[in-house]
Design a protein around this motif. Structure first.
Motif, PDB file in Angstrom:
ATOM      1  N   VAL A  45       0.861  -1.176   0.000  1.00  0.00           N
ATOM      2  CA  VAL A  45       0.000   0.000   0.000  1.00  0.00           C
ATOM      3  C   VAL A  45       0.898   1.226   0.000  1.00  0.00           C
ATOM      4  O   VAL A  45       1.674   1.440   0.919  1.00  0.00           O
ATOM      5  CB  VAL A  45      -0.950   0.018   1.222  1.00  0.00           C
ATOM      6  CG1 VAL A  45      -1.774   1.278   1.239  1.00  0.00           C
ATOM      7  CG2 VAL A  45      -1.840  -1.212   1.202  1.00  0.00           C
TER       8      VAL A  45
ATOM      9  N   ASP B 167       0.534   4.772   0.090  1.00  0.00           N
ATOM     10  CA  ASP B 167      -0.314   5.921   0.351  1.00  0.00           C
ATOM     11  C   ASP B 167       0.366   6.767   1.430  1.00  0.00           C
ATOM     12  O   ASP B 167       0.685   6.254   2.505  1.00  0.00           O
ATOM     13  CB  ASP B 167      -1.691   5.444   0.828  1.00  0.00           C
ATOM     14  CG  ASP B 167      -2.643   6.586   1.075  1.00  0.00           C
ATOM     15  OD1 ASP B 167      -3.364   6.957   0.133  1.00  0.00           O
ATOM     16  OD2 ASP B 167      -2.657   7.097   2.209  1.00  0.00           O
TER      17      ASP B 167
ATOM     18  N   ARG C 208      -4.093  -5.412   7.788  1.00  0.00           N
ATOM     19  CA  ARG C 208      -3.349  -5.384   6.512  1.00  0.00           C
ATOM     20  C   ARG C 208      -4.226  -5.884   5.368  1.00  0.00           C
ATOM     21  O   ARG C 208      -4.243  -5.310   4.280  1.00  0.00           O
ATOM     22  CB  ARG C 208      -2.075  -6.226   6.626  1.00  0.00           C
ATOM     23  CG  ARG C 208      -0.909  -5.468   7.205  1.00  0.00           C
ATOM     24  CD  ARG C 208       0.369  -6.277   7.132  1.00  0.00           C
ATOM     25  NE  ARG C 208       0.387  -7.339   8.124  1.00  0.00           N
ATOM     26  CZ  ARG C 208       0.711  -7.161   9.404  1.00  0.00           C
ATOM     27  NH1 ARG C 208       1.028  -5.968   9.842  1.00  0.00           N
ATOM     28  NH2 ARG C 208       0.707  -8.173  10.238  1.00  0.00           N
TER      29      ARG C 208
ATOM     30  N   LEU D 153      -6.742  -3.142   4.488  1.00  0.00           N
ATOM     31  CA  LEU D 153      -6.089  -2.051   3.762  1.00  0.00           C
ATOM     32  C   LEU D 153      -5.775  -2.470   2.324  1.00  0.00           C
ATOM     33  O   LEU D 153      -5.968  -1.700   1.383  1.00  0.00           O
ATOM     34  CB  LEU D 153      -4.822  -1.613   4.492  1.00  0.00           C
ATOM     35  CG  LEU D 153      -5.062  -0.892   5.815  1.00  0.00           C
ATOM     36  CD1 LEU D 153      -3.756  -0.772   6.600  1.00  0.00           C
ATOM     37  CD2 LEU D 153      -5.688   0.468   5.597  1.00  0.00           C
ATOM     38  N   ASN D 154      -5.285  -3.691   2.146  1.00  0.00           N
ATOM     39  CA  ASN D 154      -4.993  -4.190   0.800  1.00  0.00           C
ATOM     40  C   ASN D 154      -6.251  -4.259  -0.055  1.00  0.00           C
ATOM     41  O   ASN D 154      -6.234  -3.894  -1.232  1.00  0.00           O
ATOM     42  CB  ASN D 154      -4.331  -5.565   0.853  1.00  0.00           C
ATOM     43  CG  ASN D 154      -2.886  -5.496   1.273  1.00  0.00           C
ATOM     44  OD1 ASN D 154      -2.225  -4.473   1.128  1.00  0.00           O
ATOM     45  ND2 ASN D 154      -2.382  -6.578   1.814  1.00  0.00           N
TER      46      ASN D 154
ATOM     47  N   TYR E 109      -7.355  -0.625  -0.866  1.00  0.00           N
ATOM     48  CA  TYR E 109      -6.363   0.025  -1.720  1.00  0.00           C
ATOM     49  C   TYR E 109      -6.443  -0.555  -3.132  1.00  0.00           C
ATOM     50  O   TYR E 109      -6.361   0.170  -4.120  1.00  0.00           O
ATOM     51  CB  TYR E 109      -4.959  -0.139  -1.136  1.00  0.00           C
ATOM     52  CG  TYR E 109      -3.916   0.665  -1.859  1.00  0.00           C
ATOM     53  CD1 TYR E 109      -3.916   2.057  -1.803  1.00  0.00           C
ATOM     54  CD2 TYR E 109      -2.917   0.039  -2.596  1.00  0.00           C
ATOM     55  CE1 TYR E 109      -2.964   2.803  -2.460  1.00  0.00           C
ATOM     56  CE2 TYR E 109      -1.962   0.781  -3.258  1.00  0.00           C
ATOM     57  CZ  TYR E 109      -1.984   2.156  -3.186  1.00  0.00           C
ATOM     58  OH  TYR E 109      -1.034   2.888  -3.849  1.00  0.00           O
TER      59      TYR E 109
END
Length: 133
Positions: free
Chosen positions: A56, A58, A99, A102-103, A106
């Protein structure tokens, strides 16, 4: 490791038979098969992302992780965001789950950005966008 990958039922996961008889198809085989199936329908596949894992990238998340590392140097930087469960038995799965979450989002963001970029380059607006997961 995936969230709760150690549970017994996870040992029974199988690939869809459309990918052939081999135990685990390669990324290239999966990509080729999906593209062929979509092409058979006459649809237009603009973007296909097959991700085992993703970095990620960002700036906001990087800043949040840096702050977490400074405030809690002995913890996993993903332990407290976006979900926070500090029970001892949940620490590892919470960090892994964060995680994974978020993956997921994203990846959706990247697909959406691909779509917007394609619309701009073609000078059209899509009527329908389908994202499979």
């Amino acid at each position: 490791p995936a969230y709760r990958a150690d549970l017994p039922y996870m040992n029974h996961l199988r690939w869809d038979p459309i990918f052939g008889e081999q135990a685990i198809p390669s990324q290239e085989e999966i990509d080729a098969r999906i593209r062929a199936l979509v092409d058979e329908t006459g649809a237009n596949l603009r973007s296909l992302r097959l991700l085992e894992s993703m970095q990620v990238n960002d700036k906001r998340l990087q800043l949040k992780r840096e702050k977490a590392k400074a405030e809690h140097p002995n913890e996993d930087v993903d332990l407290r965001f976006p979900m926070k469960d500090l029970r001892p038995k949940a620490i590892q799965r919470t960090a892994n789950g964060n995680r994974n979450m978020l993956n997921l989002f994203y990846g959706l963001q990247l697909l959406w950005q691909d779509m917007v970029s394609t619309e701009k380059s073609l000078g059209i607006k899509y009527d329908y966008v389908i994202i499979f997961r």
